[in-house]
Design a protein around this motif. Structure first.
Motif, PDB file in Angstrom:
ATOM      1  N   ARG A  19      35.393  50.174  28.259  1.00 34.09           N
ATOM      2  CA  ARG A  19      34.508  51.138  27.518  1.00 34.09           C
ATOM      3  C   ARG A  19      34.834  52.522  27.801  1.00 34.09           C
ATOM      4  NH1 ARG A  19      30.040  48.911  24.923  1.00 34.09           N
ATOM      5  NH2 ARG A  19      28.788  50.558  25.495  1.00 34.09           N
ATOM      6  N   TRP A  20      34.806  53.285  26.672  1.00 33.43           N
ATOM      7  CA  TRP A  20      35.118  54.935  27.018  1.00 33.43           C
ATOM      8  C   TRP A  20      34.266  55.767  26.058  1.00 33.43           C
ATOM      9  CZ3 TRP A  20      38.345  51.630  24.848  1.00 33.43           C
ATOM     10  CH2 TRP A  20      38.989  52.069  23.708  1.00 33.43           C
ATOM     11  N   SER A  21      33.783  56.885  26.730  1.00 39.23           N
ATOM     12  CA  SER A  21      32.788  57.804  25.571  1.00 39.23           C
ATOM     13  C   SER A  21      33.620  58.875  25.176  1.00 39.23           C
ATOM     14  CB  SER A  21      31.623  58.287  26.399  1.00 39.23           C
ATOM     15  OG  SER A  21      30.757  57.049  26.721  1.00 39.23           O
ATOM     16  N   VAL A  22      33.587  59.264  23.953  1.00 38.28           N
ATOM     17  CA  VAL A  22      34.365  60.446  23.331  1.00 38.28           C
ATOM     18  C   VAL A  22      33.329  61.415  22.577  1.00 38.28           C
ATOM     19  CG1 VAL A  22      36.251  61.053  21.839  1.00 38.28           C
ATOM     20  CG2 VAL A  22      36.273  58.759  22.890  1.00 38.28           C
ATOM     21  N   GLU A  23      33.606  62.800  23.177  1.00 34.06           N
ATOM     22  CA  GLU A  23      32.867  63.811  22.257  1.00 34.06           C
ATOM     23  C   GLU A  23      33.596  64.060  21.039  1.00 34.06           C
ATOM     24  OE1 GLU A  23      30.074  65.269  23.337  1.00 34.06           O
ATOM     25  OE2 GLU A  23      29.976  64.262  25.299  1.00 34.06           O
ATOM     26  N   VAL A  24      32.663  63.980  19.940  1.00 33.55           N
ATOM     27  CA  VAL A  24      33.574  64.074  18.583  1.00 33.55           C
ATOM     28  C   VAL A  24      32.988  65.444  18.122  1.00 33.55           C
ATOM     29  CG1 VAL A  24      33.657  63.068  16.245  1.00 33.55           C
ATOM     30  CG2 VAL A  24      33.441  61.592  18.240  1.00 33.55           C
ATOM     31  N   PRO A  25      33.881  66.502  17.889  1.00 32.06           N
ATOM     32  CA  PRO A  25      33.382  67.789  17.474  1.00 32.06           C
ATOM     33  C   PRO A  25      33.055  67.418  15.711  1.00 32.06           C
ATOM     34  CG  PRO A  25      35.386  68.179  18.453  1.00 32.06           C
ATOM     35  CD  PRO A  25      35.357  66.451  18.199  1.00 32.06           C
ATOM     36  N   ALA A  26      32.512  68.564  15.207  1.00 33.81           N
ATOM     37  CA  ALA A  26      32.131  68.476  13.728  1.00 33.81           C
ATOM     38  C   ALA A  26      33.574  68.349  13.001  1.00 33.81           C
ATOM     39  CB  ALA A  26      31.420  69.535  13.241  1.00 33.81           C
ATOM     40  N   TYR A  27      33.463  67.519  11.765  1.00 26.72           N
ATOM     41  CA  TYR A  27      34.779  67.418  11.008  1.00 26.72           C
ATOM     42  C   TYR A  27      33.968  66.969   9.667  1.00 26.72           C
ATOM     43  CZ  TYR A  27      34.148  62.344  12.111  1.00 26.72           C
ATOM     44  OH  TYR A  27      33.319  61.343  12.201  1.00 26.72           O
ATOM     45  N   ARG A  28      35.213  66.794   8.660  1.00 23.16           N
ATOM     46  CA  ARG A  28      34.990  66.230   7.197  1.00 23.16           C
ATOM     47  C   ARG A  28      35.658  64.917   7.356  1.00 23.16           C
ATOM     48  NH1 ARG A  28      32.173  68.996   3.773  1.00 23.16           N
ATOM     49  NH2 ARG A  28      33.392  68.173   1.810  1.00 23.16           N
ATOM     50  N   LEU A  29      34.991  64.147   6.444  1.00 24.41           N
ATOM     51  CA  LEU A  29      35.500  62.809   6.155  1.00 24.41           C
ATOM     52  C   LEU A  29      35.087  62.369   4.748  1.00 24.41           C
ATOM     53  CD1 LEU A  29      36.826  60.531   7.713  1.00 24.41           C
ATOM     54  CD2 LEU A  29      34.523  59.273   8.177  1.00 24.41           C
ATOM     55  N   GLY A  30      36.323  61.544   4.159  1.00 22.60           N
ATOM     56  CA  GLY A  30      36.296  60.947   2.859  1.00 22.60           C
ATOM     57  C   GLY A  30      35.050  60.115   2.552  1.00 22.60           C
ATOM     58  N   VAL A  31      34.566  60.280   1.730  1.00 22.41           N
ATOM     59  CA  VAL A  31      33.353  59.329   1.193  1.00 22.41           C
ATOM     60  C   VAL A  31      33.626  57.941   0.962  1.00 22.41           C
ATOM     61  CG1 VAL A  31      31.405  58.855  -0.402  1.00 22.41           C
ATOM     62  CG2 VAL A  31      31.761  61.284   0.001  1.00 22.41           C
ATOM     63  N   VAL A  32      34.988  57.771   0.310  1.00 25.65           N
ATOM     64  CA  VAL A  32      35.596  56.545   0.386  1.00 25.65           C
ATOM     65  C   VAL A  32      37.015  56.456   0.570  1.00 25.65           C
ATOM     66  CG1 VAL A  32      33.796  55.973  -1.638  1.00 25.65           C
ATOM     67  CG2 VAL A  32      36.225  57.253  -2.263  1.00 25.65           C
ATOM     68  N   PRO A  33      37.420  55.258   0.898  1.00 28.14           N
ATOM     69  CA  PRO A  33      39.123  55.085   1.076  1.00 28.14           C
ATOM     70  C   PRO A  33      39.909  55.903  -0.081  1.00 28.14           C
ATOM     71  CG  PRO A  33      37.822  53.172   1.260  1.00 28.14           C
ATOM     72  CD  PRO A  33      37.093  53.809   0.603  1.00 28.14           C
ATOM     73  N   VAL A  34      40.929  56.268   0.160  1.00 28.88           N
ATOM     74  CA  VAL A  34      41.886  56.874  -1.060  1.00 28.88           C
ATOM     75  C   VAL A  34      42.171  55.598  -1.869  1.00 28.88           C
ATOM     76  CG1 VAL A  34      44.212  57.436  -1.369  1.00 28.88           C
ATOM     77  CG2 VAL A  34      43.020  58.486   0.507  1.00 28.88           C
ATOM     78  N   THR A  35      41.865  56.019  -3.268  1.00 31.13           N
ATOM     79  CA  THR A  35      42.031  55.043  -4.517  1.00 31.13           C
ATOM     80  C   THR A  35      43.607  54.792  -4.844  1.00 31.13           C
ATOM     81  OG1 THR A  35      41.503  56.823  -6.147  1.00 31.13           O
ATOM     82  CG2 THR A  35      39.499  55.329  -4.887  1.00 31.13           C
ATOM     83  N   GLN A  36      43.765  53.834  -5.510  1.00 31.17           N
ATOM     84  CA  GLN A  36      45.203  53.690  -6.145  1.00 31.17           C
ATOM     85  C   GLN A  36      45.467  54.895  -7.087  1.00 31.17           C
ATOM     86  OE1 GLN A  36      46.193  49.907  -7.748  1.00 31.17           O
ATOM     87  NE2 GLN A  36      45.449  48.916  -6.126  1.00 31.17           N
TER      88      GLN A  36
END
Length: 216
Positions: A19-36
């Motif tokens: 088990r390991w802990s990670v500090e995550v800076p702010a970022y942007r992420l896609g609402v859905v997976p990439v579509t065809q």
């Protein structure tokens, strides 16, 4: 894309019981997976066997996903985050670039959990397409309930490539996959489950989701 605030997440691996802990800076992420449909508009290609513009793209390798990130970044006038290695199995990541990239494993799990503490952010049949309800096929993105941060399909439908190498000492260049897919049993569709695959392999239940770094 949604902006994900900075925070901390604890990752775990059943194989090594680590088990390991990670500090995550702010970022942007896609609402859905990439579509065809999106993948085809950028690359001119339609990989995989299923067909439908709103279906998640699948049958794409980690290298394919990295190339898509670079192509989309250039198309939108952004600085690419990656430079692919000649062997096709790796890439250099410029963490200061504003272009599209794959989420890190920590970013992926942090966003999937969305502040929840259990194995899932809701009832599995309501939030995910998995073997128990999928009819053993992929489904259009965004048709299940989102998590508390407005992200869809982080569990089920297709596994998602992450940036990270799984375990270089044991598996070499194999990269991390997260989230479970349409053919998986319920125990694989949990926020903590890790899977791995070679970066050049193309699998019919594996896709990806985009991330972007925020200025620091």
């Amino acid at each position: 894309m949604v902006t994900v605030a900075a925070g901390q997440v604890t990752l775990s691996d059943r194989r090594t019981e680590r088990r390991w802990s990670v500090e995550v800076p702010a970022y942007r992420l896609g609402v859905v997976p990439v579509t065809q449909g999106w993948y085809a508009r950028v690359t001119g290609e339609r990989p995989g066997t299923a067909r439908g513009d709103r279906l998640p793209v699948e049958g794409v390798s980690w290298t394919d996903a990295v190339r898509f990130c670079v192509a989309l970044s250039l198309r939108e006038g952004l600085t690419p985050a990656y430079r692919l290695h000649d062997d096709g199995e790796g890439a250099d990541w410029d963490s200061t670039a504003d272009g599209y990239r794959l989420p890190t494993e920590a970013e992926w799990e942090y966003a999937c959990r969305a502040g929840t503490t259990g194995p899932r952010y809701g009832l599995l049949d309501e939030i995910a397409w998995y073997r128990g309800n999928s009819g053993e096929r992929s489904h259009p993105v965004g048709d299940r309930a989102p998590n508390p941060w407005g992200l869809y399909d982080t569990l089920g439908n297709v596994w998602e490539w992450c940036w990270d190498v799984y375990d270089a000492e044991v598996y070499g260049s194999y990269r991390v996959l997260r989230g479970g897919g349409w053919f998986d049993e319920h125990w694989s569709c949990r926020a903590s489950v890790r899977r791995r695959s070679h970066p050049t392999f193309r699998i019919d239940d594996v896709g990806f989701r985009l991330a972007r770094s925020l200025p620091r």
